[in-house]
Design an enzyme around this catalytic site. Structure first.
Site, short mmCIF file in Angstrom:
data_model
loop_
_atom_site.label_atom_id
_atom_site.label_comp_id
_atom_site.label_asym_id
_atom_site.label_seq_id
_atom_site.Cartn_x
_atom_site.Cartn_y
_atom_site.Cartn_z
N ASP A 74 0.76 -1.12 0.22
CA ASP A 74 -0.45 -0.03 0.14
C ASP A 74 0.76 1.36 0.21
O ASP A 74 0.53 2.67 -0.34
CB ASP A 74 -0.66 0.15 1.06
CG ASP A 74 -0.51 -0.27 2.65
OD1 ASP A 74 1.37 -0.73 2.56
OD2 ASP A 74 -1.17 0.08 3.74
N ASP A 447 3.48 0.97 13.45
CA ASP A 447 2.90 -0.08 13.38
C ASP A 447 3.46 -1.74 14.18
O ASP A 447 3.07 -2.97 14.32
CB ASP A 447 2.39 -0.65 12.08
CG ASP A 447 1.38 -0.36 10.99
OD1 ASP A 447 0.60 0.86 11.91
OD2 ASP A 447 2.22 0.46 9.99
#
Length: 730
Positions: A74, A447
């Site tokens: 992404d 993350d």
């Protein structure tokens, strides 16, 4: 996520003026100033290994070449699988900082009739502040590229990024390509992607805030386009078909309702003549609660609901990935997505969807190569954000599926391991290179929180930092005079700050934390001796101070709102903070109890300016202000001098000098002589040598950089989607 671009539908500039041939990819950043190019020094670059950590949104195997596959992410580029070396090869590291929006891949397409051809639709965001997307075309499997700029925006890191593929080579004529966009309808090219125009006869009206065309698939000589802007009613159309490339019509009898509101993926079983489509009630990867799987017998037009398990109020989820086994008629694999109660799984059928088997129950995972995937627990989970699955056309039991953190693969349907070697997608925020201890690097990232890199050639053996586990790191600092003492802050559910007394190997949560820490955890600093902590919480909350290792906290009324605290590395009584709103340097001489103005009139008005203190000295400050340039103070911030050897400065760090008695080497992401890149200076910033090259640019680099205080010439560089880059003189 950002909201979508509300601008009106754009028109495509399908002209030769939008085409650029990229061999050794040229620097496409800031315009080069007149005169000679900056001096260079050859460096060898490689990733400090973590292994994945980002959302793998698509994998495509080539049907005509065993072992040839491509992956898209992404926000971290595209990769080609090297079957001999069993690793992924990055294909877009040449993307410059100026073109950083092109590092996200919305879709990829292969040409089944020409194995060396590869097409990428690139563009990370569709917001007004983002640049337009582009089509990248390669005739040599991604070694070199030709670029065609589009006049529309793409959104590889926005909701709906797990749908697709949105880019398709027409199987009837490989000179013809199709591109489904989010906000500009269906586009087509008749010259292998060199020029583009709106596809004729495609009826839906695009929306400035919708998903648009979510997928394109070929079934025999027919093409299908999924439409993601339906309302989920019984009359909504979500799937269109064309047989001639000029007239698109709704597919008769297609499923309707919330469970079939948005088509996510499609896979064609040519042996059975059946097209499988997965559906969801939202684009995902988050926010989905209903979905289904249907198949279309393309010869008869008959639809069949083959949903493995129907979502319910107590088990909400959608369906995402879909793949057919070209060697076995009727063998299909689909994935669940956003299934937090029962957990994600893959369902596999060998009889055309009449019966399904969940693969999760017998799955065994070996994550020894990437231990962080245990997330601080005893064993890993099946994963989350599973919106793609692929089956190797030459090995029916070789299945891969992408998650929000890795790419899992199996060769026997039971034993799974990350098939991620070489693919590094971490968005890195903080880097610390300790002067002592086993690890030469600590990192803080989005993350995956904080990592202790006990070696650079393998993923950290201890996994991500625990006690507590952070989703995203918001601060990381080491006491300069007591390097065994490290503190970190971050976003998490079980506490937002911790300290370590062994250099970052193990952690203890702070005894307490300010109320603001839960929702607004920000950067942290520790004095040189580790006796005082300063924790910032953004512009709306007061920065707080602790003198007892985080047991208690008190507000600092005089600390500039929203600033980042920086400790002097030599004088434990001194800390600094730069107010970007006013262009003012503040300092404290009482261990952060009070702050007062010093230098004023510095560049202001933009977030992301970086203040760095030179190691081994007191009062030696370097201020990076992006286009405002680089400024230095040698009197503790009372005055600054602009460094004229660069035009722009993004982030700066220090490492061991070639001569131990000299000033530390400076590593700098900057623009010098019109070229934005990574630079090194061994003469206190008087001159700079570029140490990266046009093939190693990695998009945005302005977050963090540091040299190694023990290894002259070694440098660690944070990227936004390509992990940690580690450089050494060639």
């Amino acid at each position: 996520m950002h909201t979508s671009d509300p601008s009106r539908r754009a028109l495509l500039a399908g002209t030769a003026a939008g085409v650029a041939l990229i061999g050794l990819p040229p620097l496409t950043g800031a315009a080069r100033a007149a005169g000679s190019a900056p001096a260079t020094q050859p460096y060898t670059w490689r990733n400090a290994v973590i292994g994945g950590t980002g959302f793998v949104t698509g994998v495509v195997f080539h049907p005509a070449v065993r072992g040839l596959a491509y992956a898209r992410t992404d926000m971290g580029g595209a990769y080609r699988w090297d079957d001999t070396e069993a690793r992924w090869i990055p294909l877009l590291d040449w993307i410059s900082q100026d073109d950083q929006n092109l590092l996200g891949v919305e879709s990829l397409a292969i040409d089944p009739a020409a194995p060396d051809r590869l097409y990428l639709a690139v563009g990370t965001y569709s917001q007004p502040w983002a640049g337009n997307g582009a089509i990248l075309r390669s005739e040599d499997r991604g070694a070199t590229w030709t670029r065609t700029d589009l006049a529309v925006k793409l959104g590889s890191n926005e909701d709906g990024r797990g749908t697709g593929e949105r880019l398709l080579v027409d199987p009837r004529n490989s000179d013809t390509l199709w591109l489904g966009t989010r906000h500009d309808g269906l586009l087509t090219s008749k010259d292998r992607g060199a020029t583009w125009s709106a596809a004729p006869g495609f009826p839906p009206t695009p929306s400035a805030t919708g998903q648009g065309v979510t997928l394109l698939a070929a079934a025999g000589r027919d093409l299908y386009a999924g439409w993601g802007d339906g309302d989920g009613t019984s009359t909504a159309v979500t799937l269109y078909r064309t047989s001639d490339g000029t007239t698109w019509t709704p597919v008769p009898g297609q499923p309707a309702g919330q469970a079939a509101k948005m088509p996510m993926r499609a896979a064609y079983d040519s042996g059975a003549g059946e097209l499988y489509v997965t559906y969801a009630n939202a684009p995902g990867p988050n926010g989905q609660s209903d979905g289904s799987v249907h198949k279309l017998a393309v010869g008869t037009g008959t639809w069949t609901d083959v949903t493995p398990v129907k979502p319910s109020s107590s088990d909400t989820f959608a369906y995402g990935g879909a793949a057919v086994d070209p060697q076995r008629v009727g063998t299909v694999v689909v994935s669940t997505n956003n299934r937090w109660s029962a957990g994600e799984t893959l369902f596999r059928t060998t009889d055309g969807g009449r019966t399904w088997t969940s693969l999760k129950e017998e799955a065994s995972f070996d994550v020894s190569e990437t231990p962080f995937l245990k997330w601080g627990k005893d064993k890993p989970t099946f994963g989350w954000w599973i919106q793609m699955v692929a089956i190797d056309p030459y090995d029916s039991q070789h299945i891969v599926y992408g998650t929000g953190a890795t790419l899992y693969g199996t060769r026997d349907l039971k034993n799974w391991a990350p098939q991620i070697r070489g693919l590094e997608e971490t968005a890195v925020l903080f880097l610390v290179s300790p002067p002592t201890g086993q690890a030469h690097l600590l990192s803080g990232s989005r993350d995956i929180g904080t990592l202790y890199h006990d070696q650079l050639t393998a993923s950290p053996s201890g996994g991500l930092a625990t006690n507590p586990v952070f989703v995203t790191a918001t601060g990381l600092a080491q006491a300069a005079a007591e390097p065994s003492y490290v503190v970190r802050t971050g976003v998490g559910d079980d506490g937002n700050g911790a300290h370590s007394n062994d250099g970052g190997q193990t952690w203890t949560p702070f005894g307490s934390q300010p109320a603001a820490a839960k929702d607004a955890s920000g950067p942290i600093a520790t004095t040189a001796d580790g006796s005082v902590l300063l924790w910032s919480f953004g512009a709306k909350q007061a920065t707080q101070r602790s003198t007892d290792n985080g047991a208690t906290w008190s507000e600092i009324p005089t600390f500039p709102s929203g600033a980042t605290p920086v400790a002097d590395p030599e004088n434990a009584a001194v800390l600094y903070a730069f107010d970007t709103g006013t262009g003012t340097l503040f300092a404290s001489d009482d261990k952060g109890a009070t702050f007062a103005e010093r230098a004023t009139g510095l560049p202001s008005g933009e977030a992301g300016f970086k203040l760095t203190a030179a190691p081994g000295r007191t009062g030696d400050l370097w201020l990076s202000t992006k286009a405002g340039g680089l400024h230095r103070s040698t009197d503790g911030g009372r005055s600054f001098t602009k460094i004229t050897s660069c035009e722009a400065s993004y982030t700066l760090g220090f490492g061991a000098a070639p001569d131990a008695s000299a000033y530390p080497s400076i590593y700098h992401v900057a623009t010098v002589d019109g070229v934005t890149g990574v630079y090194r200076s061994d003469d206190t910033g008087t001159t700079w040598r570029r140490i990266n090259d046009d093939q190693h640019q990695w998009g945005w680099l302005g977050e963090s950089i540091t040299g190694d205080p023990r290894v002259p010439g070694a440098v660690y560089l944070a990227t936004n989607g390509r992990g940690i880059q580690y450089g050494q003189p060639a």
